[in-house]
Write a protein that holds these residues in place. Structure first.
Motif, short mmCIF file in Angstrom:
data_model
loop_
_atom_site.label_atom_id
_atom_site.label_comp_id
_atom_site.label_asym_id
_atom_site.label_seq_id
_atom_site.Cartn_x
_atom_site.Cartn_y
_atom_site.Cartn_z
N VAL A 117 -0.01 12.73 -10.28
CA VAL A 117 1.15 13.61 -10.26
C VAL A 117 2.24 13.10 -11.20
O VAL A 117 3.06 13.88 -11.67
N ALA A 118 2.24 11.79 -11.48
CA ALA A 118 3.28 11.20 -12.33
C ALA A 118 2.65 10.28 -13.36
O ALA A 118 1.62 9.64 -13.10
N VAL A 119 3.28 10.21 -14.53
CA VAL A 119 2.84 9.34 -15.62
C VAL A 119 4.05 8.54 -16.09
O VAL A 119 5.10 9.12 -16.40
N PRO A 159 6.93 12.16 8.22
CA PRO A 159 5.64 12.82 8.51
C PRO A 159 5.33 13.97 7.56
O PRO A 159 4.18 14.38 7.46
N ASN A 160 6.34 14.51 6.90
CA ASN A 160 6.12 15.69 6.06
C ASN A 160 6.29 15.38 4.58
O ASN A 160 6.68 16.25 3.79
N GLN A 161 5.98 14.15 4.16
CA GLN A 161 6.10 13.81 2.74
C GLN A 161 5.18 14.69 1.90
O GLN A 161 3.98 14.79 2.16
N LEU A 162 5.76 15.28 0.87
CA LEU A 162 5.00 16.13 -0.04
C LEU A 162 4.34 15.26 -1.09
O LEU A 162 4.98 14.40 -1.70
N SER A 163 3.05 15.46 -1.34
CA SER A 163 2.33 14.64 -2.31
C SER A 163 2.25 15.27 -3.69
O SER A 163 2.03 14.57 -4.67
N ASP A 164 2.41 16.59 -3.77
CA ASP A 164 2.30 17.26 -5.07
C ASP A 164 3.29 18.41 -5.15
O ASP A 164 3.02 19.51 -4.67
N LYS A 174 2.40 9.68 -6.77
CA LYS A 174 1.30 8.78 -7.11
C LYS A 174 0.89 9.05 -8.55
O LYS A 174 0.80 10.22 -8.96
N GLY A 175 0.63 8.00 -9.31
CA GLY A 175 0.29 8.24 -10.69
C GLY A 175 -0.15 7.01 -11.43
O GLY A 175 -0.58 6.01 -10.83
#
Length: 358
Positions: A108-110, A34-39, A72-73
């Protein structure tokens, strides 16, 4: 991206929309933390925290505590077949393009595909990769350096003897960078899992011996990095003493006819994601594969599916088909003459990915 992209299926949208292969596309049996960090840039440090692996989750240390993270990227392809940043369509300062994907798309990612022969044979190419490493650090983006193959053979099935030399060089130069991850080989195939596991572990040992003890290493599945089902047997997983490992899958609709959906994703990567960390290193669709509405529906189903499991995912691609964006003149990207324009997402693929990442 699989070279087979253009020859695969050209499947009809009616086959896809018939669907569901007996599943409910709205449901997923798993729940992400529930507390996944996205950035992780929100953690406040001037440097991105290094990605760590805990069980089947990625994580970071944020404000002194470990928290699960989801990346996500995008894939910024081009350098796997172009010998310089300019030829790959980057602006004179590559950070300008990366900044736009960071700020406008929230990428956030490449993932950066590179060519083994270019890197080992050209000092200027090595400097160009170093410039991308610095630019992503400045933008507080994670960078996944991925060995795609060779400039003259873009997607070979397995690495060769020189690939270990390449990984030694990459690990010595970039292994201390907290925002850098390593992707061993683009799309393994034409091999048993035992053979691929042996090759992968050999390269990972090279990386660790070169000093990159804590760098996350990405290991793709078989069948063009799609099939991770062998990992259901714990004996097939990379040895636990080789540092942080995550496993990559590359789902595309042309993996089957009709296009693969939830039950297929369960079989090839979803079920094992309960036990090991899984990232979608590539995914994508365009109207050469299915019509626009079918493509929108397939993308929506895939995004719901990976959201339900809390998986990280990187869309393919900025520089090659299927394109996330159009070029600066409003038509398809051609490197270097019509470079990518982050303000022009393709419809439906780019629009769907940009909305999902926001």
């Amino acid at each position: 991206m699989m070279i087979r992209f253009l020859i695969a299926t050209l499947v009809s949208s009616s086959l896809f929309l018939s669907a569901g292969c007996g599943s409910d596309p709205q449901q997923s049996p798993d729940q992400p933390p529930p507390n996944q960090l996205s950035d992780p840039a929100t953690c406040g440090s001037t440097q991105l925290p290094r990605v760590i692996v805990r069980g089947n989750q990625l994580g970071v240390v944020c404000h002194g505590s470990e928290v699960p993270v989801r990346l996500k990227g995008i894939n910024r392809s081009g350098l796997q077949h172009k010998s310089s940043l300019g030829n790959a369509g980057f602006p004179s300062n590559p950070q300008d393009e990366l900044h736009r994907f960071r700020s406008e798309w929230n990428a956030v990612a490449v993932r950066l595909p590179i060519a083994q022969d270019y890197y080992m044979g050209s000092a200027s190419y090595r400097d160009d990769i170093g410039n991308i490493v610095s630019a992503t650090q400045n933008e507080r983006q994670y960078l996944i350096l991925e060995v795609h193959g060779y400039s003259y053979n873009l997607n070979p099935p397995l690495p060769d003897g020189q690939t270990s030399v390449l990984w030694d060089q990459l690990a010595r130069r970039f292994g201390r960078e907290s925002h850098v991850l390593f992707d061993l080989w683009n799309e393994p195939r034409a091999s048993s899992w035992d053979v691929w596991k042996t090759q992968a572990e050999s390269r990972i040992k090279t990386i660790r011996s070169a000093g990159a003890q804590d760098t996350v290493v990405v290991v793709g599945g078989l069948d063009y990095a799609y099939d991770l089902s062998a990992l259901a047997d714990a004996n097939n997983r990379i040895s636990s003493g080789l540092g942080p490992i995550i496993y990559a899958t590359h789902p595309y609709p042309f993996k089957g006819t009709p296009p693969h959906v939830e039950p297929d994703w369960d079989r090839y990567f979803g079920n094992v994601s309960r036990d090991v960390p899984v990232i979608l290193g590539e995914y994508g669709v365009d109207e050469m594969i299915m019509d626009a509405q079918a493509a929108r529906d397939w993308m929506a189903r895939l995004h719901r599916y990976i959201d339900g499991k809390g998986l990280s995912a990187l869309a393919w691609s900025v520089g090659d088909m299927p394109h996330l964006v159009l070029g600066t003149n409003g038509s398809g990207v051609v490197l270097p003459s019509n470079p990518p324009d982050p303000s022009r997402p393709t419809d439906p693929f780019g629009i769907a990915v940009k909305a999902w990442m926001k």
